[in-house]
Design an enzyme around this catalytic site. Structure first.
Site, PDB file in Angstrom:
ATOM      1  N   ASP A  15       6.340  52.560 -12.381  1.00 40.37           N
ATOM      2  CA  ASP A  15       6.395  52.702 -11.015  1.00 40.37           C
ATOM      3  C   ASP A  15       6.791  54.036 -10.318  1.00 40.37           C
ATOM      4  OD1 ASP A  15       5.895  50.132 -10.347  1.00 40.37           O
ATOM      5  OD2 ASP A  15       8.097  49.452 -10.018  1.00 40.37           O
ATOM      6  N   SER A 529      37.223  33.399   8.457  1.00 45.24           N
ATOM      7  CA  SER A 529      36.472  32.753   7.489  1.00 45.24           C
ATOM      8  C   SER A 529      35.058  32.658   7.707  1.00 45.24           C
ATOM      9  CB  SER A 529      37.068  31.278   7.283  1.00 45.24           C
ATOM     10  OG  SER A 529      37.267  30.764   8.676  1.00 45.24           O
TER      11      SER A 529
END
Length: 630
Positions: A15, A529
């Site tokens: 790459d 939450s």
């Protein structure tokens, strides 16, 4: 002094990682003339017309012959703005362990993707490893754009595919840059070939990357490495000197601070701080080597830890951890014993069980395996001979990391990241009480329940819950408010604000609420939450226990919450002082079908009375999602 940035490069084979690093060194004029001459000579011998910049990092003969990276190569360079250490890590799957080694201390990971190939298996593997190692910043470089005609559509397709996979990971900062390492486009300077790209070049991005907030400046941790005592009586002033030397793993220490020494648990006060060489310090932050003097004589040895009295790490012999197995000479199996090196403490550890092996490409957990082989990653439970003083790796990379060493060969066989204390179930049996739920005083059938208020910070959850608690108490109902901030002063004091820590905070609050509801009380929980699945687990636990669970969504918009900003948290999050803040750089998942939805929260009293009516049963629960709006 300019700030140091540690970089790890990753990606699939070919790459262009080594070429990219070579280009950075070459274009930033960070290589010597003799180095460049050697590269040009080697390139001509291999038949290359132009200098092969990958040779600047491919140091092993096998690497030069095969044109691949095998070992981890470290390169140092500097610009007027910043100093850099780059780890060129291998792309081959069989060298995953080398990638873990090179990335373990990195501040940023550069993941290369070949524009012709797109997101490959190794691209996903290295993205997962970067997330697992809690690297704060990930920069995805779509390389070889020159070979696809600098096509924007190719770049956008790869970006979309990578973002889709990264959404499953815990990545706090993800950015993309289209580049050509071979020609230098968008590496050090902006490319004229990609005028459609409006972002910064890679070097400019690295020079301006903010890493100051990545350090843990909250949890004071100093693993003691050495106890300094005078070895001669020539200096009378130092005759009684006793100092404790180490590197600050977290927080900020100052003279006058009250501290606790673990595992003995003795408390004292810092009198003086010294830098290496005996220079006095007014404070020492995370990453600083320091010697600490305490007001009291305490029996402290290497491996002990200095922290704050109200902010202590976990102390225990049983830990759950993610482990990467680094050797092909053996496998990790239950019953095997190793030496574990954690901070400055070394002790023996036994593998209690292998919970699962993780497929880093699909993120699938294979629970049928009972061993880990070379380059495999899995979750295990360890029991140590002596207690460890640890945090979860997500909370502190310094006190949450460890290595396993083979006692016979003295070879490092595994790198591990602690997820938390081990959950021991087989020896823990639920003890039934002598009083049933129905026999408790003033506990009418169905009286006990949990009312869970969720919403963004500043939405009004705590204010509404407090008023509802007052109204219920006036009615003679037993009610108790569990506020998220209050819980962080005690029950959740050891938790941070990562995804894992937030889920644990919800779990703990849910367990306490279950006990209160079982005792016939109305447990009012006011907690951001943000994770829907975590809230659903609390609901399921209540239903399994035969207890009612009511979810209340305080649906106040982000704009309104940020406009109020009662604690100044949004301003700090916008300034980059707080990371993973819900609504800014962390997601909030609203309830799909809450029993009550409060929109806007105008009158606190009206909202609280609406909630109390629901508790009293004046509203029928089969009107979910309709009658609850106001």
């Amino acid at each position: 002094m300019s700030e140091l940035l540690r970089i790890a490069t990753a990606g699939s084979v070919d790459d262009g990682k080594s070429t990219l690093i070579g280009r950075l060194l070459y274009d930033s004029k960070a290589i010597f003339a003799d180095q460049l001459d050697a590269v040009e000579t080697a390139s001509r011998n291999r038949g290359s017309e132009a200098p092969d910049l990958a040779l600047l990092t491919d140091g092993l003969r096998a690497e030069r012959e095969q044109g691949i990276t095998i070992d981890v190569a470290y390169r140092y360079f500097a610009t007027p703005r910043r100093k850099f250490i780059i780890a060129d890590t291998p792309g081959h799957i069989q060298y995953t362990r080398n990638m873990v080694t090179g990335a373990s201390t990195a501040d940023v990971a550069i993941i290369l993707v070949d524009a012709r190939q797109g997101v490959l298996e190794q691209s996903r593997r290295h993205a997962f490893l970067a997330s697992l190692l809690a690297i704060p910043h990930i920069v995805v470089c779509v390389n070889k754009m020159d070979l696809v005609g600098f096509d924007q559509a190719v770049y956008e397709r790869i970006r979309g595919e990578f973002e889709q996979f990264a959404a499953k990971l815990e990545v706090s900062d993800l950015s993309f840059i289209p580049i050509s390492a071979l020609t230098g486009d968008n590496v050090v300077t902006r490319s004229a070939e990609m005028a459609w790209y409006k972002g910064s070049s890679l070097l400019d991005t690295l020079e301006n990357l903010h890493v100051g907030s990545d350090r843990n400046l909250i949890d004071v941790r100093l693993p003691v490495q050495y106890v300094i005592r005078p070895h001669s009586s020539r200096d009378a002033d130092l005759h009684d000197f006793r100092g404790y030397a180490g590197t600050v793993a977290g927080g900020v220490m100052k003279p006058g601070d009250e501290v606790t020494v673990l595992p003995v648990g003795r408390t004292s006060t810092i009198t003086r701080l010294w830098a290496p060489g005996g220079k006095p310090l007014s404070e020492a932050a995370a990453g600083r080597a320091v010697t600490v003097e305490l007001a009291d004589d305490i029996d402290i040895a290497r491996g002990d830890l200095i922290c704050r009295p109200q902010n202590r790490p976990h102390v225990g012999q049983d830990v759950d951890a993610m482990v990467c197995w680094l050797t092909d000479a053996s496998t990790l199996e239950p019953g095997r014993r190793y030496t574990i090196q954690h901070t400055t403490r070394s002790t023996r550890a036994t593998v209690e069980q292998v919970d699962y092996r993780l497929d880093v490409n699909t993120l699938h957990r294979d629970t049928d395996v009972h061993a880990l082989a070379l380059n495999e990653i899995g979750r295990v439970t360890l029991r140590t001979q002596q207690p460890l003083l640890f945090d979860s790796y997500r909370r502190s990379r310094e006190t949450g990391a460890f290595i396993l060493v083979d006692e016979a060969t003295n070879a490092t066989v595994a790198a591990g990241m602690i997820t938390g204390p081990a959950q021991q179930h087989e020896n823990v049996v639920w003890h039934e009480g002598a009083v049933s739920r129905e026999e408790r005083p003033a506990a009418a059938p169905g009286a006990g329940m949990t009312v869970w208020l969720t919403g963004l910070s500043g939405s009004g959850k705590s204010t509404i819950a407090a008023e509802a608690e007052r109204l219920l108490t006036e009615q003679g109902r037993a009610a108790y408010l569990l506020d998220g901030d209050n819980l962080r002063h005690g029950l959740n004091a050891d938790l941070g604000f990562s995804v894992a820590d937030r889920a644990e905070a919800v779990r703990r609050a849910g367990e306490v609420a279950t006990l209160l509801a079982d005792a016939g009380q109305v447990a009012l929980v006011a907690l951001v939450s943000p994770d829907r699945e975590a809230r659903d687990r609390v609901r399921a636990a209540h239903e399994a226990a035969g207890l009612r669970f009511v979810e209340v969504f305080v649906d106040t918009s982000l704009e309104a919450c940020e406009g109020r900003d009662p604690k100044g948290l949004y301003a700090r999050a916008r300034a980059g002082e707080i990371r993973d803040f819900t609504g800014i750089d962390a997601a909030y998942e609203p309830p799909m079908d809450p029993e009550l939805r409060l929109v806007g929260v105008g009158s606190v009293e009206a909202a609280a009375r609406r909630l109390v009516q629901l508790v009293d049963g004046l509203d029928t629960l089969d009107q979910r999602g309709n009658g609850g709006e106001r």
